[in-house]
Motif scaffolding. Structure first.
Motif, short mmCIF file in Angstrom:
data_model
loop_
_atom_site.label_atom_id
_atom_site.label_comp_id
_atom_site.label_asym_id
_atom_site.label_seq_id
_atom_site.Cartn_x
_atom_site.Cartn_y
_atom_site.Cartn_z
N VAL A 306 8.48 12.24 75.38
CA VAL A 306 7.04 12.00 75.17
C VAL A 306 6.81 10.74 74.37
O VAL A 306 5.91 9.94 74.68
CB VAL A 306 6.39 13.23 74.51
CG1 VAL A 306 5.00 12.90 74.02
CG2 VAL A 306 6.33 14.38 75.49
N GLU A 347 -1.72 16.16 76.24
CA GLU A 347 -0.50 15.44 75.84
C GLU A 347 0.44 16.37 75.07
O GLU A 347 1.64 16.39 75.29
CB GLU A 347 -0.90 14.25 74.97
CG GLU A 347 -0.02 13.05 75.11
CD GLU A 347 -0.24 12.30 76.41
OE1 GLU A 347 0.59 11.46 76.72
OE2 GLU A 347 -1.23 12.57 77.13
N ARG A 350 1.88 19.00 77.29
CA ARG A 350 2.98 18.44 78.06
C ARG A 350 4.28 18.55 77.27
O ARG A 350 5.32 18.95 77.80
CB ARG A 350 2.64 16.99 78.32
CG ARG A 350 3.54 16.28 79.26
CD ARG A 350 3.15 14.84 79.33
NE ARG A 350 1.94 14.62 80.09
CZ ARG A 350 1.31 13.45 80.14
NH1 ARG A 350 1.76 12.44 79.45
NH2 ARG A 350 0.23 13.32 80.87
N SER A 353 5.28 22.12 77.27
CA SER A 353 5.76 22.63 78.56
C SER A 353 7.12 22.03 78.90
O SER A 353 7.97 22.70 79.48
CB SER A 353 4.73 22.38 79.65
OG SER A 353 4.82 21.10 80.19
N LEU A 402 9.91 14.30 85.71
CA LEU A 402 8.64 14.39 85.00
C LEU A 402 8.49 13.27 84.00
O LEU A 402 7.39 12.76 83.79
CB LEU A 402 8.52 15.75 84.30
CG LEU A 402 8.23 16.89 85.27
CD1 LEU A 402 8.11 18.18 84.52
CD2 LEU A 402 6.96 16.61 86.03
N PHE A 406 5.25 11.03 84.40
CA PHE A 406 4.29 10.90 83.31
C PHE A 406 4.26 9.47 82.79
O PHE A 406 3.21 8.97 82.38
CB PHE A 406 4.64 11.86 82.17
CG PHE A 406 4.30 13.30 82.49
CD1 PHE A 406 3.17 13.61 83.20
CD2 PHE A 406 5.13 14.32 82.07
CE1 PHE A 406 2.86 14.93 83.50
CE2 PHE A 406 4.83 15.64 82.36
CZ PHE A 406 3.70 15.94 83.08
N TYR B 16 3.52 23.83 83.49
CA TYR B 16 2.41 23.25 82.73
C TYR B 16 1.25 24.24 82.68
O TYR B 16 0.68 24.51 81.61
CB TYR B 16 1.96 21.94 83.40
CG TYR B 16 0.78 21.31 82.73
CD1 TYR B 16 0.94 20.60 81.56
CD2 TYR B 16 -0.50 21.45 83.25
CE1 TYR B 16 -0.14 20.03 80.93
CE2 TYR B 16 -1.59 20.89 82.63
CZ TYR B 16 -1.40 20.17 81.47
OH TYR B 16 -2.48 19.63 80.84
N GLY B 56 -5.65 19.31 83.73
CA GLY B 56 -4.33 18.70 83.86
C GLY B 56 -3.80 18.83 85.27
O GLY B 56 -3.30 17.86 85.85
N MET B 60 -2.92 15.83 87.89
CA MET B 60 -1.59 15.64 88.46
C MET B 60 -1.65 15.61 89.98
O MET B 60 -1.02 14.79 90.64
CB MET B 60 -0.65 16.77 88.00
CG MET B 60 -0.03 16.52 86.65
SD MET B 60 0.53 18.05 85.90
CE MET B 60 2.24 17.99 86.29
#
Lengths: 440, 85
Positions: A306, A347, A350, A353, A402, A406, B16, B56, B60
């Motif tokens: 991140v 954020e 994320r 997760s 991911l 992202f 998510y 979200g 996406m």
């Protein structure tokens, strides 16, 4: 009877499973969610700051060494036409590189590739190493007593200087002890603490209550260990027990309570007898435990991912333009401000997760394997091993993709008209793309 | 392999959603326990979690769809170019 060989193999497999189920079933596994400390600093800085070395960290270091060794072997004498190990490593690298480029475009894909691929390789190798037999099989023996409390413990047998869990059921009881703590008093003090917090009671009072709670918990744990000390039930206590039933009109619970007290009195005796037999009540902290089964490890990886995503976003768009994704003037643009607020939380979601996906998958896999090998040793656990091989690689790839996806989202400008520049450029990427800052 | 990009982008969608929907109420529950205001923050957390999960996921998916359209357009342009030459 067309194929006697196949029938023979099937029968053999069944016999193996049956033999394992009836004779070689190990003790009930103890599932520990936290990483177990192999070494703890003697100086105490509180619950969160005391330095310690966890077995997951040791496993992480081992995986790093393995990666370094494999890469060194693969690149020791490189050839133009790769073969063997070099070929395999080049294949993996190329696959990741192409995926990265495909997902984020030529320029950004190159930038993201290094970080994302490192994460992938580290997670992947860790997950696969965790399936080797050196993991979760041998470790440090930590005796369970009033200082080191565990709700479950194994009875270890010492033979030839090595303590181990006797796996055969023929020897009598399954070698697992459970200690049930009576949380009655602790819960009461908890309620008091909550009330004191609500009433905004002075700090000293709350601290005193907390200390009291600690003591009550410790006492309850000691009692639990004493009450359930294995062997205490095997001592000949019939004479002592006889006292319990003598009084007239006693209920069953009173007799149970009375017997329990007698057990506690004799727990030291039982412990000594156990030790005389070369046994001890302890838990094993394995030296190596799958890196990602401790919540801290995926969290740290997620942090890396991140932080890099934010870094890419800021360097590509500039600090203020990137920040305007999140913070907008609520008076001129109320909807944008609300969406920005949601973005900030998204954020963090994320990050969480990222963490829980990896942690959950790996811990679940570990527990699945443990339970399957406990229920049905030999053969039945094999398909699950195959599943874990698959999941281990897939989770690494998910983390990789991911991070790249992202990252691509973060460097994309919020305004839609800026977005399609790659589309205009077609397949020929022009160096010095205006949208991104130089990579170095 | 053409589909790998979009698929990889949506791999994290499930967890998510799960994180948002489970995380909001969990956070709310702890705030409630801390302040003794049950069930106000738990419900607020649930609502917030659902909204964020939706926003979200929406973002996406639209992002992925846009990428796919872009790829398709790029391929079409390349094909036209090839045909004309």
């Amino acid at each position: 009877m067309k194929n006697p060989k196949a029938i023979l193999i099937a029968l053999g497999a069944l016999a193996l499973i049956g033999f394992g189920f009836f004779f070689v079933r190990g003790p009930k596994p103890i599932i520990e969610i936290k990483g177990e400390p192999l070494w703890t600093s003697s100086s105490d800085y509180g619950e969160f700051l005391t330095p310690m070395i966890l077995n997951t960290q040791v496993a992480g270091v081992l995986a790093t060494l393995v990666i370094i060794f494999v890469c060194w072997r693969a690149t020791r004498n490189m050839k133009l036409i790769p073969s063997g190990l070099q070929n395999a490593i080049e294949g993996v690298t190329e696959f990741l590189y192409n995926t990265s480029i495909q997902m984020a475009g030529e320029k950004n894909g190159r930038r993201f590739f290094a970080v994302a691929a490192t994460l992938f390789v580290f997670i992947w190798i860790n997950n696969w190493l965790a399936l080797t037999p050196i993991y979760n099989s041998f470790g440090k023996v930590v005796p369970v007593d009033s200082h080191h409390f565990h709700e479950e413990a194994h009875i270890l047998t010492e033979q030839g200087g090595i303590s181990w869990i006797f796996p055969f059921k023929l020897g009598g009881d399954a070698p697992l002890v459970e200690f049930e703590v009576d949380m009655h008093e602790v819960d009461e003090i908890d309620a008091q603490i909550r009330q004191a917090n609500l009433d905004k009671a002075p700090r000293e009072e709350v601290l005193a209550l907390k200390e009291e709670r600690e003591e009550a918990l410790h006492h309850a744990q000691e009692l639990a260990i004493d009450a359930a000390m294995p062997g205490a039930a095997n001592l000949d206590l019939s004479e002592e027990y006889a006292v319990c039933g003598e009084e007239p009109e006693v209920s069953v619970t009173v007799i149970e309570e009375c017997k329990r007290e007698i057990n506690i009195e004799h727990s030291e005796e039982a412990r000594l007898q156990l030790e005389a037999d070369g046994k001890q009540v302890a838990v094993i902290y394995p030296y190596f435990r799958s890196f990602n089964t401790d919540l801290n490890s995926p969290l740290s990886l997620a942090f890396i991912s991140v932080v890099f995503i934010e870094f890419w976003g800021i360097t590509a768009l500039g600090f203020f333009k990137y920040g305007s994704k999140f913070i907008r003037n609520p008076i001129t643009d109320p909807i944008g401000a609300f969406v920005g607020f949601l973005e900030i939380i998204a954020e963090f979601a994320r990050l969480i997760s990222f963490t829980f996906r990896l942690f959950g998958n790996m811990l679940a896999g570990e527990i699945l394997l443990l339970v399957m090998t406990f229920l049905m040793p030999f053969l039945v656990a094999l398909p699950f091993y195959g599943l874990e091989v698959f999941v281990g690689a897939i989770q690494g790839f998910v983390f990789f993709s991911l991070t790249v996806a992202f990252g691509a989202l973060a460097v994309a400008s919020h305004d839609h008209e800026d977005h399609g520049d790659e589309h205009d450029l077609g397949e020929h990427d022009v160096p010095g793309d205006q949208q991104t800052a130089p990579a170095h | 392999m053409d589909r790998l990009g979009p698929v990889a982008q949506l791999l994290g969608l499930g967890s998510y959603l799960a994180t948002c929907i489970a995380g909001g109420p969990t956070l709310g529950y702890f705030i409630d326990r801390w302040l003794g205001t049950a069930p106000a923050f738990t419900l607020a957390g649930l609502a917030l979690g659902l909204v964020i999960a939706f926003v979200g996921a929406y973002r996406m998916i639209t992002e992925t769809l846009r990428d796919m359209e872009r790829d398709a357009a790029r391929k079409l342009a390349a094909k036209k170019k090839n045909d004309s030459t």
